[in-house]
Every structure is written in structure tokens, then in C-alpha cells.
Write a protein that holds these residues in place. Structure first.
Motif, PDB file in Angstrom:
ATOM      1  N   ALA A  77       0.839  -1.193   0.000  1.00 25.99           N
ATOM      2  CA  ALA A  77       0.000   0.000   0.000  1.00 25.99           C
ATOM      3  C   ALA A  77       0.876   1.245   0.000  1.00 25.99           C
ATOM      4  O   ALA A  77       1.917   1.296   0.661  1.00 25.99           O
ATOM      5  N   GLY A  78       0.465   2.230  -0.742  1.00 26.13           N
ATOM      6  CA  GLY A  78       1.216   3.478  -0.811  1.00 26.13           C
ATOM      7  C   GLY A  78       2.095   3.602  -2.039  1.00 26.13           C
ATOM      8  O   GLY A  78       2.600   4.690  -2.333  1.00 26.13           O
ATOM      9  N   PHE A  79       2.305   2.518  -2.775  1.00 21.70           N
ATOM     10  CA  PHE A  79       3.111   2.558  -3.993  1.00 21.70           C
ATOM     11  C   PHE A  79       2.438   3.449  -5.032  1.00 21.70           C
ATOM     12  O   PHE A  79       1.231   3.375  -5.241  1.00 21.70           O
ATOM     13  N   ARG A  80       3.240   4.287  -5.677  1.00 16.95           N
ATOM     14  CA  ARG A  80       2.741   5.082  -6.794  1.00 16.95           C
ATOM     15  C   ARG A  80       2.902   4.291  -8.086  1.00 16.95           C
ATOM     16  O   ARG A  80       3.757   3.423  -8.193  1.00 16.95           O
ATOM     17  N   ALA A  81       2.071   4.618  -9.076  1.00 14.76           N
ATOM     18  CA  ALA A  81       2.168   3.941 -10.363  1.00 14.76           C
ATOM     19  C   ALA A  81       3.542   4.154 -10.994  1.00 14.76           C
ATOM     20  O   ALA A  81       4.082   3.263 -11.646  1.00 14.76           O
ATOM     21  N   ALA A  82       4.116   5.316 -10.787  1.00 19.13           N
ATOM     22  CA  ALA A  82       5.435   5.618 -11.348  1.00 19.13           C
ATOM     23  C   ALA A  82       6.528   4.778 -10.714  1.00 19.13           C
ATOM     24  O   ALA A  82       7.635   4.676 -11.254  1.00 19.13           O
ATOM     25  N   GLU A  83       6.249   4.149  -9.567  1.00 16.63           N
ATOM     26  CA  GLU A  83       7.240   3.336  -8.867  1.00 16.63           C
ATOM     27  C   GLU A  83       7.114   1.847  -9.176  1.00 16.63           C
ATOM     28  O   GLU A  83       7.921   1.060  -8.683  1.00 16.63           O
ATOM     29  N   LEU A  84       6.131   1.473  -9.961  1.00 18.16           N
ATOM     30  CA  LEU A  84       5.946   0.049 -10.245  1.00 18.16           C
ATOM     31  C   LEU A  84       7.184  -0.528 -10.916  1.00 18.16           C
ATOM     32  O   LEU A  84       7.630  -0.019 -11.951  1.00 18.16           O
ATOM     33  N   PRO A  85       7.759  -1.581 -10.371  1.00 11.62           N
ATOM     34  CA  PRO A  85       8.981  -2.141 -10.942  1.00 11.62           C
ATOM     35  C   PRO A  85       8.734  -3.001 -12.166  1.00 11.62           C
ATOM     36  O   PRO A  85       9.656  -3.268 -12.937  1.00 11.62           O
ATOM     37  N   ASP A  86       7.506  -3.429 -12.353  1.00  8.78           N
ATOM     38  CA  ASP A  86       7.202  -4.384 -13.411  1.00  8.78           C
ATOM     39  C   ASP A  86       5.986  -3.906 -14.206  1.00  8.78           C
ATOM     40  O   ASP A  86       4.891  -3.743 -13.643  1.00  8.78           O
ATOM     41  N   PRO A  87       6.149  -3.677 -15.511  1.00 10.36           N
ATOM     42  CA  PRO A  87       4.995  -3.239 -16.321  1.00 10.36           C
ATOM     43  C   PRO A  87       3.931  -4.313 -16.477  1.00 10.36           C
ATOM     44  O   PRO A  87       2.847  -4.037 -16.995  1.00 10.36           O
ATOM     45  N   GLN A  88       4.233  -5.537 -16.046  1.00  9.40           N
ATOM     46  CA  GLN A  88       3.254  -6.612 -16.141  1.00  9.40           C
ATOM     47  C   GLN A  88       2.231  -6.562 -15.005  1.00  9.40           C
ATOM     48  O   GLN A  88       1.268  -7.332 -15.001  1.00  9.40           O
ATOM     49  N   VAL A  89       2.445  -5.670 -14.029  1.00  5.24           N
ATOM     50  CA  VAL A  89       1.432  -5.477 -12.997  1.00  5.24           C
ATOM     51  C   VAL A  89       0.176  -4.954 -13.680  1.00  5.24           C
ATOM     52  O   VAL A  89       0.198  -3.918 -14.341  1.00  5.24           O
ATOM     53  N   GLU A  90      -0.912  -5.668 -13.542  1.00  7.43           N
ATOM     54  CA  GLU A  90      -2.114  -5.358 -14.304  1.00  7.43           C
ATOM     55  C   GLU A  90      -2.862  -4.164 -13.716  1.00  7.43           C
ATOM     56  O   GLU A  90      -3.440  -4.229 -12.640  1.00  7.43           O
ATOM     57  N   VAL A  91      -2.811  -3.063 -14.451  1.00  6.35           N
ATOM     58  CA  VAL A  91      -3.584  -1.871 -14.128  1.00  6.35           C
ATOM     59  C   VAL A  91      -4.162  -1.378 -15.450  1.00  6.35           C
ATOM     60  O   VAL A  91      -3.453  -0.775 -16.263  1.00  6.35           O
ATOM     61  N   ALA A  92      -5.423  -1.670 -15.682  1.00  2.23           N
ATOM     62  CA  ALA A  92      -6.040  -1.393 -16.983  1.00  2.23           C
ATOM     63  C   ALA A  92      -5.940   0.083 -17.349  1.00  2.23           C
ATOM     64  O   ALA A  92      -5.742   0.430 -18.521  1.00  2.23           O
ATOM     65  N   PHE A  93      -6.059   0.967 -16.358  1.00  2.00           N
ATOM     66  CA  PHE A  93      -5.992   2.405 -16.619  1.00  2.00           C
ATOM     67  C   PHE A  93      -4.654   2.777 -17.248  1.00  2.00           C
ATOM     68  O   PHE A  93      -4.604   3.547 -18.218  1.00  2.00           O
ATOM     69  N   LEU A  94      -3.567   2.234 -16.716  1.00  2.00           N
ATOM     70  CA  LEU A  94      -2.241   2.565 -17.228  1.00  2.00           C
ATOM     71  C   LEU A  94      -2.062   2.086 -18.657  1.00  2.00           C
ATOM     72  O   LEU A  94      -1.500   2.797 -19.503  1.00  2.00           O
ATOM     73  N   ASP A  95      -2.523   0.888 -18.953  1.00  2.00           N
ATOM     74  CA  ASP A  95      -2.401   0.358 -20.309  1.00  2.00           C
ATOM     75  C   ASP A  95      -3.242   1.162 -21.289  1.00  2.00           C
ATOM     76  O   ASP A  95      -2.818   1.435 -22.417  1.00  2.00           O
ATOM     77  N   MET A  96      -4.426   1.578 -20.869  1.00  2.00           N
ATOM     78  CA  MET A  96      -5.296   2.357 -21.747  1.00  2.00           C
ATOM     79  C   MET A  96      -4.679   3.697 -22.105  1.00  2.00           C
ATOM     80  O   MET A  96      -4.831   4.206 -23.225  1.00  2.00           O
ATOM     81  N   PHE A  97      -3.936   4.275 -21.158  1.00  2.00           N
ATOM     82  CA  PHE A  97      -3.362   5.596 -21.375  1.00  2.00           C
ATOM     83  C   PHE A  97      -1.910   5.561 -21.844  1.00  2.00           C
ATOM     84  O   PHE A  97      -1.221   6.563 -21.785  1.00  2.00           O
TER      85      PHE A  97
END
Length: 204
Positions: A77-97
Motif C-alpha cells: 500500500a502506498g506505492f505510486r504507479a510511477a514506482e511500479l517495478p514491473d509493467p506486467q502489474v495489471e492496471v487497466a488504466f495505465l495500459d489504456m493511457f
């Protein structure tokens, strides 16, 4: 050719402005509300070339503005999207944009294309809607503190646009709150409109 205006701004971005503004106008007209409050969100600045926030920046900014807890899947908890170490973490919003797959160091992996799906997501998507209405969000906390209507409006402006509303904006917002169903609905509408404004969505 034909993909940019004289100042270099993408015609697609201008089309996105028009679509979002039209959607907002339909929403408010259906409610019988005054459109003046949101005129600033519809303004195109022809003298400034705007650059849309990247996917991770936009996601993090929405969560930050709404004051909702950060809860991305697969990370603490508290991780920002910009800090995600792996692009395979599924976040539909990020992929759409346009989040890049990070298969190469080239910045060309990231796409800045604007789509109808993105616009619809900003209009009524779960990311923005759930964040604004979150029971631990800035609106819920401010209302629970017993803040006045003016204080709630100022808090929303500061949280989303990092500035106080002008005297005219404050007056119009107070009028909108008086005509809305409940203060909570009015506050969520105001935050939604400000998040969808060019002042929030674009770097200048």
C-alpha cells in the motif's frame, strides 16, 4: 499533414477537449445546472502547446487529488504507479493511457495517442469515480470535519489545481452547491470537472 494546428497542438487533443466538454454539457443540462461554473475547463489556450500527462503521472495525480489511498495490485500500500517495478502489474488504466511495455530503453515505446476509450474512462471510469467518492478521500474527510461550503470548495481547488478558486469561481461554485441534490454530490461533481479540465490533464 493535417494532424496539428498552427501552434503545433494535436488536432486529436482539440477533439478530445470538445468531446469532454460536450459530455459535461449534456450531464449538466440533464440536471438543469448552470454551465458557467465549468467554463474554465472548456477553454483552449491557443498560445500554449499542451502536453498530456503520461499514464503513470495521470493515475498518480488523480489518486493524489482525490486523497484516496494508493492500492495498486501486487505491491505494498502506498506505492505510486510511477514506482511500479514491473509493467506486467495489471492496471487497466495505465495500459489504456499508453504505459510502455519496457521491452527496450527507447522512449518510443510509450504512446501518446488519444482514444475515445480514454475520454470515456475519464468521464465515467472506475479509477476517477471510485477515487473521488472514496470514504477516506479528501471530500469525505473535509465534510466530516464540519467544513463550510466555501471551505470545501477551496479544499477541492487546492487539492486538484493547487490554487485557490477566484472570487468568481467561488461564487459560481457556491451557487452550484445550492442547486445540487446534496453537498456530497456537488463536491464530487466539482472535483470531477476540475480533474477533467486542461489545467489538470496537461503540462504546459
Amino acid at each position: 499533414a493535417g494532424t496539428a494546428t498552427a501552434d503545433g497542438t494535436s488536432l486529436v487533443l482539440h477533439a478530445r477537449y470538445r468531446f469532454a466538454t460536450a459530455a459535461l454539457a449534456v450531464l449538466l443540462a440533464a440536471r438543469g445546472d448552470d454551465l458557467d461554473l465549468f467554463e474554465a475547463a472548456a477553454c483552449d489556450r491557443a498560445d500554449i502547446v499542451a502536453r498530456r500527462l503520461a499514464a503513470e503521472q495521470l493515475y498518480d495525480s488523480i489518486i493524489q487529488a482525490a486523497g484516496a489511498p494508493r492500492a495498486l495490485p501486487g505491491v505494498p500500500a502506498g506505492f505510486r504507479a510511477a514506482e511500479l517495478p514491473d509493467p506486467q502489474v495489471e492496471v487497466a488504466f495505465l495500459d489504456m493511457f499508453g504505459r510502455p511495455p519496457r521491452e527496450s530503453p527507447c522512449e518510443c515505446e510509450r504512446t501518446s495517442d488519444v482514444s475515445l476509450g480514454q475520454t470515456l474512462n475519464m468521464v465515467n471510469g472506475a479509477t476517477i469515480g471510485d477515487s473521488i467518492a472514496h470514504p477516506q478521500g479528501i471530500i469525505a474527510r473535509t465534510m466530516a470535519s464540519g467544513a463550510s461550503t466555501e471551505q470545501l470548495i477551496e479544499t477541492i481547488y487546492l487539492s486538484v489545481l493547487c490554487r485557490q478558486p477566484s472570487a468568481e469561481e467561488l461564487q459560481q461554485a457556491v451557487g452550484y452547491f445550492a442547486s445540487a441534490g446534496t453537498p456530497k454530490e456537488a463536491a464530487e461533481d466539482l472535483m470531477w470537472a476540475l480533474i477533467n479540465s486542461p489545467g489538470f490533464l496537461f503540462n504546459r
